[in-house]
Design a protein around this motif. Structure first.
Motif, PDB file in Angstrom:
ATOM      1  N   ALA A  55       0.935  -1.096  -0.240  1.00  0.00           N
ATOM      2  CA  ALA A  55      -0.111   0.137  -0.084  1.00  0.00           C
ATOM      3  C   ALA A  55       0.875   1.203   0.048  1.00  0.00           C
ATOM      4  CB  ALA A  55      -0.882   0.018   1.287  1.00  0.00           C
TER       5      ALA A  55
ATOM      6  N   ALA B 175       2.394   1.715  -3.509  1.00  0.00           N
ATOM      7  CA  ALA B 175       1.392   2.161  -4.414  1.00  0.00           C
ATOM      8  C   ALA B 175       1.071   3.617  -4.377  1.00  0.00           C
ATOM      9  CB  ALA B 175       0.108   1.227  -4.358  1.00  0.00           C
TER      10      ALA B 175
ATOM     11  N   HIS C 297      -5.054   2.814  -1.330  1.00  0.00           N
ATOM     12  CA  HIS C 297      -4.473   1.751  -1.777  1.00  0.00           C
ATOM     13  C   HIS C 297      -4.491   0.441  -0.582  1.00  0.00           C
ATOM     14  CE1 HIS C 297      -2.841   3.511  -5.416  1.00  0.00           C
ATOM     15  NE2 HIS C 297      -2.887   4.557  -4.772  1.00  0.00           N
TER      16      HIS C 297
END
Length: 84
Positions: free
Chosen positions: A15, A18, A81
């Motif tokens: 996460a 990203a 994300h």
């Protein structure tokens, strides 16, 4: 660390990666440009964006400064994300 902790850590790294990739893209900065501004190398940025490594607090601060972003900006993007 049990299997769930490991999976959570992996998901968190993905996460974060990203989010950093998205924010870097919005800033129209290449990995090489970001690495130069953050005083690291582009391979390190690539590994971060792919969730392969953890980031030190001091490095995260340099990356955020290089992108002219706050921790709040990053946190908001991570939430988008996150699979949790």
């Amino acid at each position: 660390m049990n299997a769930n902790d490991s999976a959570d850590a992996d998901a968190a790294k993905l996460a974060l990666g990203a989010a950093l990739r998205e924010l870097r893209g919005r800033a129209k900065v290449t990995q090489a440009e970001l690495a130069a501004k953050a005083n690291t190398d582009d391979t390190y940025i690539s590994h971060l964006e792919h969730g392969r490594i953890d980031i030190k607090w001091s490095t995260l601060q340099r990356v955020l400064r290089a992108l002219d972003l706050s921790l709040d900006d990053l946190t908001a993007e991570i939430r988008k994300h996150s699979t949790r």
